[in-house]
Design a protein around this motif. Structure first.
Motif, PDB file in Angstrom:
ATOM      1  N   UNK A  55       0.834  -1.208   0.000  1.00  0.00           N
ATOM      2  CA  UNK A  55       0.000   0.000   0.000  1.00  0.00           C
ATOM      3  C   UNK A  55       0.864   1.252   0.000  1.00  0.00           C
ATOM      4  N   UNK A  56       1.875   1.241   0.874  1.00  0.00           N
ATOM      5  CA  UNK A  56       2.718   2.432   0.921  1.00  0.00           C
ATOM      6  C   UNK A  56       3.542   2.564  -0.342  1.00  0.00           C
ATOM      7  N   UNK A  57       3.941   1.432  -0.854  1.00  0.00           N
ATOM      8  CA  UNK A  57       4.710   1.423  -2.100  1.00  0.00           C
ATOM      9  C   UNK A  57       3.939   2.169  -3.188  1.00  0.00           C
ATOM     10  N   UNK A  58       2.647   1.846  -3.318  1.00  0.00           N
ATOM     11  CA  UNK A  58       1.832   2.462  -4.359  1.00  0.00           C
ATOM     12  C   UNK A  58       1.505   3.909  -4.011  1.00  0.00           C
ATOM     13  N   UNK A  59       1.272   4.147  -2.713  1.00  0.00           N
ATOM     14  CA  UNK A  59       0.943   5.509  -2.300  1.00  0.00           C
ATOM     15  C   UNK A  59       2.059   6.483  -2.670  1.00  0.00           C
ATOM     16  N   UNK A  60       3.286   6.023  -2.545  1.00  0.00           N
ATOM     17  CA  UNK A  60       4.428   6.880  -2.871  1.00  0.00           C
ATOM     18  C   UNK A  60       4.363   7.312  -4.329  1.00  0.00           C
TER      19      UNK A  60
ATOM     20  N   UNK B 369      -0.493   3.369   6.344  1.00  0.00           N
ATOM     21  CA  UNK B 369       0.445   3.502   5.224  1.00  0.00           C
ATOM     22  C   UNK B 369       0.652   4.940   4.794  1.00  0.00           C
ATOM     23  N   UNK B 370      -0.204   5.867   5.255  1.00  0.00           N
ATOM     24  CA  UNK B 370       0.041   7.265   4.888  1.00  0.00           C
ATOM     25  C   UNK B 370       0.847   7.984   5.953  1.00  0.00           C
ATOM     26  N   UNK B 380      13.223   1.071   2.686  1.00  0.00           N
ATOM     27  CA  UNK B 380      13.004   2.117   1.691  1.00  0.00           C
ATOM     28  C   UNK B 380      12.612   3.321   2.528  1.00  0.00           C
ATOM     29  N   UNK B 383       8.423   9.083   3.614  1.00  0.00           N
ATOM     30  CA  UNK B 383       8.736  10.464   3.217  1.00  0.00           C
ATOM     31  C   UNK B 383       9.567  11.237   4.202  1.00  0.00           C
ATOM     32  N   UNK B 402      -0.348  -6.751   3.968  1.00  0.00           N
ATOM     33  CA  UNK B 402      -1.054  -7.935   3.494  1.00  0.00           C
ATOM     34  C   UNK B 402      -0.131  -8.738   2.591  1.00  0.00           C
ATOM     35  N   UNK B 407       6.407  -8.128  -6.423  1.00  0.00           N
ATOM     36  CA  UNK B 407       6.441  -7.105  -7.454  1.00  0.00           C
ATOM     37  C   UNK B 407       7.864  -6.864  -7.944  1.00  0.00           C
ATOM     38  N   UNK B 456       8.081  -6.004   0.792  1.00  0.00           N
ATOM     39  CA  UNK B 456       6.842  -5.236   0.886  1.00  0.00           C
ATOM     40  C   UNK B 456       5.611  -6.094   0.615  1.00  0.00           C
TER      41      UNK B 456
END
Lengths: 358, 489
Positions: A55-60, B369-370, B380, B383, B402, B407, B456
């Motif tokens: 989720x965070x991967x995509x959010x970035x 996740x935000x 990684x 921000x 999850x 990927x 991830x």
């Protein structure tokens, strides 16, 4: 937080076991997973995990695309937002239906596809075309291969290519002259179609748009690709948080710069200056946001360099020596096609080296 | 009640762990050693540089099995009174390694399944074994090490199994640090017993045909320099500076980096600081090794420390009063490759290096996740985590995401100290292509767990690879019988 937890507790039962809505379980699962962290605990060593999740991967990626989205709304009006809404709804439906059929969770990868797709379309593309394109892209580009993580091609580019091939005239007419003045087209939605030729099309006629315009983005082009500054901002961020691999980006941009410089020095009249080529067209959005898709690019580091250079040189070739003015889309798709082969090569090299080491 | 003794570490606080203070952690410096991968996970909950004693136990539970050793042949009877240092059982399949009574007490064999229980435990002066007839005789020394209970501190550097005392030793690797998060650190013991460490090293050199490589962290630190100076005075010792990145202290990783290949007929030993000190204890002071310095770390421990504990000490006794009042999970070993402590064992095994206690997650994170990442450092960058060097978030056993398809982000391959590509092996395992997995070097896996830690998509890469390796060794390699790699059950 407790409130949310309780709310989801409340609406969960019909989706579970033999509940009446059990077939819609992926939808429920996706919305719960969006708001609340997973409850799953680690079963075996290692007993703790990095907070990084998909989720965070995509959010970035979404976050990194925000400057480009703002620039596109600024230059081409609020219609871009409508396009994005259509893209999310249409593509999301395909994604959810596929998840239901497959009885698996909805994966996060679509968040990026839905966001990126309208940004690579001409800003006045009819909304039904946006829907058709994204449905094709998600279905054929991703789902038939088995969903997120298994696709060969970038679904955004598959959808974009489909539209470009199926509706060439509508696509070509969709480009818009960017708004000017302090507020651009921030307040506008429907614009009287002022079709504007893209900088690359103009360059074919020997007319080069200034690099300053390319940098800020006040040129005609696909919705999200015009402002080099916004894309650089997001792209560098994406590399800094290591969601995008710099090797892909540097490979592409570096090779475009070098090959363009060679051509330009050979014939400055026919071939554009290298820096101009870097800023023009879809190169930056392609290099930072599409070629860096980890799924469709090689997984080995050496492979990433080769992949980047391959795409970069293809871009230069298509832009300068073919009937198409813009080559990024095809170049990346061809790169996608080559990436398993490139990977195979580098994996074998590495395996050979490991065996030697043993 | 008497307070247990506290052994304070007098040097500076600890090996500096932060990036700024590590002298040369740059990649190109590793070239000569060919060290690759590794990750300095900065986590809160590392044991302080302090060795605490524990209360004298009333009962001891000595587990009859640990990772490598099975004490199956009992030498004492139920109800028998034993003295400290007496042999309770031996492991016939593990070169007759003895299980020694750490204290005097009454043996109860059926009190707890799988354990030799000592009741009415009394602290007793440990016996001093007679001096060896011929000093410097390798075979005698090795037998003394086995009899003195020091052998569980020895590892075969390539397989991590118990080394065969009969085989010649071509080289030995001594790791003065233990880089697994929350594991017992060598420096804590080194500072107070540097003399004993050097004595132990000199004895070790006599047992080894080739060189003894001592791995020292590449840091600007008083203790590291003292070590360097001392090592220079001993013959056949080579000090090796390595960056503080887990798992570069792993014996197999070091052995490969030093070019020590597994050879038929000769083994390479791996020892940690406590192992060298055990040599000194068994050979110089000629006393049995019946205590260990273990770590007690992790987010579930109120004040993480090191403990000097007699073997068989009840785990409950080690933990009581030290845990935070929340659900926790106790792990034998480090978080990255330890084993969960369930109902068994009850006491500290002869091989245990420490306990890690992690909080179980409570509640669910809203929109986790935000979060900006000021308090969550990740492999990684998040921000804002970029601006932090310390990891302040309490670690839990939550999966933190999850399960998703791979990927191909490549983080696992970046970190892998063995140079294999876990994501590739994962895909091959999905196709059940065992021979291909073998060809891609999966047997080089050292089980460090870093790939799984950073994934991830939350794939269980470590478990998959180790399971594949077990099958490979069983089905493909049995005829060849290389068997040089670690295959934990």
């Amino acid at each position: 937080m407790k409130l949310f937890e309780r709310m989801f507790e409340l609406i969960r039962p019909p989706f579970e076991g033999h509940g009446p809505l059990r077939s819609l379980r992926p939808v429920y699962q996706a919305s719960e997973a969006f708001f609340l962290g997973s409850t799953e605990k680690v079963a075996a060593a290692p007993f703790a995990r990095d907070p990084l999740d998909s989720k965070r991967f995509m959010l970035m990626v979404l976050l990194a695309l925000c400057p480009a989205l703002f620039a596109s709304v600024y230059y081409f009006g609020l219609r871009v937002i409508a396009m994005m809404a259509v893209s999310y709804v249409a593509g999301g439906t395909v994604e959810v239906v596929c998840a239901i059929l497959r009885k698996k969770d909805v994966h996060e990868g679509f968040l990026v596809t839905g966001f990126l797709f309208p940004l690579v379309l001409p800003p006045t593309t009819p909304l039904w075309m946006v829907a058709v394109g994204v449905v094709f892209g998600v279905l054929v580009g991703k789902e038939v291969f088995g969903g997120t993580g298994r696709n060969l091609f970038n679904p955004v580019l598959v959808g974009r290519t489909f539209l470009a091939v199926a509706y060439p005239r509508a696509m070509a007419a969709g480009f818009l002259v960017p708004g000017d003045g302090w507020f651009g087209r921030l307040g506008q939605y429907q614009v009287d179609a002022i079709s504007g030729a893209t900088p690359l099309a103009l360059a074919r006629q020997g007319e080069y748009v200034s690099q300053w315009d390319l940098l800020v983005g006040s040129v005609s082009g696909s919705a999200g690709e015009t402002s080099a500054l916004a894309l650089l901002l997001g792209g560098v961020f994406l590399c800094a948080v290591r969601v995008a691999n710099y090797r892909n980006v540097v490979g592409i941009l570096g090779s475009v710069f070098v090959f363009s410089a060679v051509l330009h020095s050979a014939d400055p009249v026919q071939f554009g200056p290298p820096l101009w080529h870097l800023l023009a067209g879809g190169l930056l959005i392609g290099a930072f946001f599409m070629a860096t898709d980890p799924v469709t690019s090689p997984m080995t580091n050496g492979g990433k360099w080769v992949y980047g250079i391959l795409i970069g040189s293809l871009v230069v070739v298509i832009r300068n020596f073919s009937g198409y003015v813009e080559g990024v889309m095809f170049a990346i798709l061809l790169g996608n096609l080559a990436s398993p082969l490139i990977d195979e090569l580098f994996i074998q090299l590495r395996v050979r080296r490991l065996q030697f080491e043993r | 009640m008497l307070r247990p003794p506290v052994f304070r570490y007098t040097g500076r606080e600890q090996w500096p762990r932060d990036a700024a203070s590590v002298l040369a952690d740059a990649k190109d410096d590793d070239d000569e050693m060919k060290l690759r991968g590794g990750y300095n996970i900065r986590l809160a909950g590392r044991p302080a540089a302090l060795i605490e004693g524990v209360h004298e136990p009333a009962r001891l539970f000595l587990p009859q099995r640990s990772r490598r050793i099975r004490f199956t042949r009992l030498l004492v009877k139920n109800g028998q009174r034993v003295r400290g240092g007496e042999v309770l059982a031996v492991a016939p399949e593990q070169f007759g390694v003895p299980l020694l009574a750490p204290r005097a007490g009454t043996v109860r064999l059926r009190a707890q399944r799988g354990h030799v229980t000592l009741e009415d435990v009394v602290a007793d002066s440990l016996p001093v074994s007679p001096a060896p007839p011929r000093a410097g005789d390798g075979a005698t020394y090795r037998q003394m090490l086995i009899d003195g209970g020091a052998w569980p501190f020895f590892y075969d550097a390539h397989s991590l199994e118990l080394p065969d005392p009969q085989r010649p030793v071509s080289a030995a690797i001594v790791a003065t640090m233990h880089l697994e998060p929350f594991a017992a650190r060598g420096d804590v013991q080194l500072d107070t017993s540097l003399e004993a460490f050097f004595r132990g090293l000199k004895l070790l050199v006599e047992l080894v045909e080739g060189n003894v490589f001592v791995a020292i962290p590449r840091v600007a630190h008083e203790l590291a320099m003292k070590l360097q100076r001392g090592l220079r005075e001993i013959q056949r010792i080579e000090s090796v500076e390595i960056p503080l990145r887990y798992p570069l202290d792993h014996f197999d990783v070091l052995a490969r980096a030093l070019g020590l290949r597994p050879r038929r007929g000769a083994s390479v030993w791996g020892l940690r600081t406590e192992g060298v000190l055990a040599i000194d204890q068994a050979l110089t002071r000629r006393q049995p090794v019946t205590e260990r310095v273990v770590s007690l770390g992790g987010s579930g421990v109120r004040a993480p420390v090191h403990l000097r504990v007699p073997l068989g000490y009840p785990l409950e006794g080690m933990l009581s009063g030290r845990l935070v009042p929340q659900p926790v999970r106790v792990i034998d070993g480090g978080i990255l490759n330890g084993d969960e402590v369930g109902e068994r064992p009850l006491g500290l095994s002869v091989e245990s290096t420490g306990l890690t206690v992690l909080l179980e997650p409570v509640g669910r994170e809203l929109l986790g996740f935000v979060r900006a990442g000021l308090d969550r450092l990740s492999y990684s960058n998040c921000y804002l985590s970029f601006f932090r060097t310390k990891y302040a978030e309490p670690l839990t056993t939550a999966l933190r995401g999850e399960h998703r398809p791979c990927i191909s982000c490549g983080f696992c391959a970046e970190l892998c100290p063995a140079g294999i590509m876990p994501h590739l092996l994962h895909k091959l395992a999905y196709q059940n292509a065992l021979e291909e997995i073998d060809r891609c070097g999966s047997l080089r896996c050292v089980g460090c767990g870093l790939c799984t830690y950073v994934c991830p998509s939350k794939l269980d890469l470590r478990r998959e690879i180790l399971a594949a390796n077990a099958t490979i060794v069983r089905d493909l390699h049995t005829a060849v019988g290389t068997g040089t790699e670690e295959v934990p059950a």
